[in-house]
Design a protein around this motif. Structure first.
Motif, short mmCIF file in Angstrom:
data_model
loop_
_atom_site.label_atom_id
_atom_site.label_comp_id
_atom_site.label_asym_id
_atom_site.label_seq_id
_atom_site.Cartn_x
_atom_site.Cartn_y
_atom_site.Cartn_z
N TYR A 210 0.83 -1.20 0.00
CA TYR A 210 0.00 0.00 0.00
C TYR A 210 0.87 1.26 0.00
O TYR A 210 0.61 2.20 -0.75
N GLU A 253 -7.34 -4.25 -1.46
CA GLU A 253 -8.68 -4.00 -0.93
C GLU A 253 -9.15 -5.19 -0.12
O GLU A 253 -9.86 -5.04 0.88
N ARG A 256 -7.74 -5.10 3.52
CA ARG A 256 -7.99 -3.87 4.25
C ARG A 256 -7.88 -4.06 5.76
O ARG A 256 -7.29 -3.25 6.47
N LEU A 268 -5.87 4.56 6.55
CA LEU A 268 -7.08 4.09 5.90
C LEU A 268 -8.36 4.35 6.68
O LEU A 268 -9.43 4.40 6.09
N ASN A 272 -13.37 5.17 3.41
CA ASN A 272 -13.89 3.88 2.99
C ASN A 272 -14.97 4.10 1.94
O ASN A 272 -16.05 4.59 2.23
#
Length: 432
Positions: A210, A253, A256, A268, A272
């Motif tokens: 990420y 994804e 997550r 994060l 969302n």
């Protein structure tokens, strides 16, 4: 500091390489030169595998006429540790101390300091990391936690050094060419890591992936622009960096929850997109742009009524753009807006990007409305000027019948068309 003074190791007067006679088993099997560093060689560190020095040395000790000495095996996690380039060989019969000092290995070349990259790392920690977000907590993550990941994952370190190099070049224009080339080289080498581990995403490597994708987005915008740059697409289709980022995004994804529970989870937790519908949500604040985007959506539906496939593609791209506007509007003044703004490019369909590559007018109109969102980050050195650059190109490419739908993006960005934005007496309007 002049680049020429701090460049990589000089090519002249290098010492000849000595043959590796006591290298580790991995290097011998791969037929590459082992630097024979103990307890793990640098090749094994680089490839994140457990060096088998201990096993080799244990076997030698067992077959020796001397009393065998059992050497402990390295724990699996030690494959990720970066040991000093050279350590004294304690298995040697002679003492490692000479006149009270540790004896150096005979080859000192790999003990030289790479001052350019050390300067780049220092610049990232003390300066570049502060230009990514205004949020103090997230700044700490970029300044502290991300470099910690970089010490475990080479590709993250390469991305850090690449972005920092462009940052240095931005403030040192007289040395910009040197820093740009160094950034390209670091990122090119770093790309090998994500390419290799994408099929094998785990709890441990999803956070580094990420971070690499975020730094890649920064790097791509920070690169010097050319007049024909269109950011997401080129003459041959989707830009390489976006193609990679879309691939990484689609995979992480599903990871997550792993990222949220890791050291960079705060990056994060405020954003969302999953399950968020700006047309039905009553809980999120309503952005002032919503009415204009709704008008454009109705225009697309009317204009493409006879082309259901195109209608679905363009309405889908607009809906994703509306999500980005809603999320950005819901964030606090110090929240990082980078992810919701850049996530649009990863959420739109391949079919939309194909039409954008062909410069189809409806795709350009929608892209102009995205340029407004990108322009909201114009205070960042690595984004500065992109909104104006894109609206200039879009205005020149779009069919005149669609130019009326560029009025709002042009006004929001503050760009003035070559006509001056106003029609002279007896001439047509630039919006017609």
């Amino acid at each position: 500091m002049s680049p020429t003074e701090t460049d990589m190791l000089p090519s002249a007067s290098r010492k000849p390489h000595r043959k590796s006679r006591n290298g580790c088993g991995h290097c011998k099997r791969r037929k590459i030169k082992c630097d024979e560093t103990k307890p793990v060689c640098r090749n094994c560190v680089k490839h994140a595998i457990q060096c088998d020095y201990p096993d080799i040395m244990a076997r030698k000790a067992a077959s020796s006429s001397r009393s065998p000495q059992t050497l402990p095996s390295l724990p699996p996690s030690s494959a990720h540790l970066h040991f000093p380039a050279t350590l004294p060989d304690t298995s040697a019969t002679s003492s490692p101390l000479v006149n009270g000092e540790v004896a150096l290995l005979e080859d000192e070349e790999h003990m030289r300091l790479n001052m350019v990259d050390l300067e780049l790392l220092h610049n990232f920690s003390t300066s570049t990391s502060h230009t990514i977000t205004a949020n103090p907590e997230l700044r700490t993550l970029w300044r502290v936690e991300v470099p910690c990941l970089a010490f475990k994952y080479d590709f993250v370190m390469r991305a850090i050094l690449a972005v920092s190099a462009l940052h240095m070049g931005y403030w040192k224009p007289e040395s910009a060419e040197f820093y740009v080339q160094r950034a390209i080289a670091h990122h090119k080498i770093g790309l090998r890591g994500p390419t290799a581990i994408l099929p094998h995403v785990t709890r441990d490597n999803c956070s580094p992936l990420y971070v690499f994708s975020a730094l890649t987005a920064m790097l791509s915008l920070a690169m010097p622009r050319k007049s024909d740059d269109f950011l997401f697409v080129g003459t041959e289709g989707v830009a390489d960096w976006l193609f990679l980022m879309r691939g990484i995004t689609s995979i992480i994804e599903s990871s997550r929850d792993w990222i949220l529970s890791g050291s960079i989870g705060a990056m994060l937790h405020r954003v969302n997109r999953d399950g968020f519908d700006p047309h039905t949500s009553n809980t999120e604040p309503r952005p002032p742009e919503e009415d204009h985007l709704a008008d454009l959506r109705r225009f697309v539906e009317r204009e493409m009524a006879g082309k259901p496939e195109d209608r679905e593609i363009y309405v889908g791209a607009l809906d994703e753009l509306s999500k980005s506007y809603h999320i950005v509007h819901s964030l606090g003044p110090t929240d990082c807006r980078m992810r919701p703004i850049f996530s649009w490019s990863c959420q739109v369909s391949n079919e939309y990007l194909t039409r954008l590559t062909s410069h189809e007018s409806m795709s350009l109109v929608i892209f102009a409305h995205y340029a407004v969102l990108l322009h909201r980050l114009d205070h960042l050195w690595w984004v500065k000027g992109w909104g104006t650059h894109l609206i200039t190109k879009i205005y020149a490419l779009v069919e005149s019948v669609y130019r009326q739908w560029l009025r709002w993006p042009v006004e929001e960005i503050g760009w003035v068309p070559s006509h001056g934005g106003l029609a002279a007496p007896g001439t047509s309007s630039p919006w017609s």
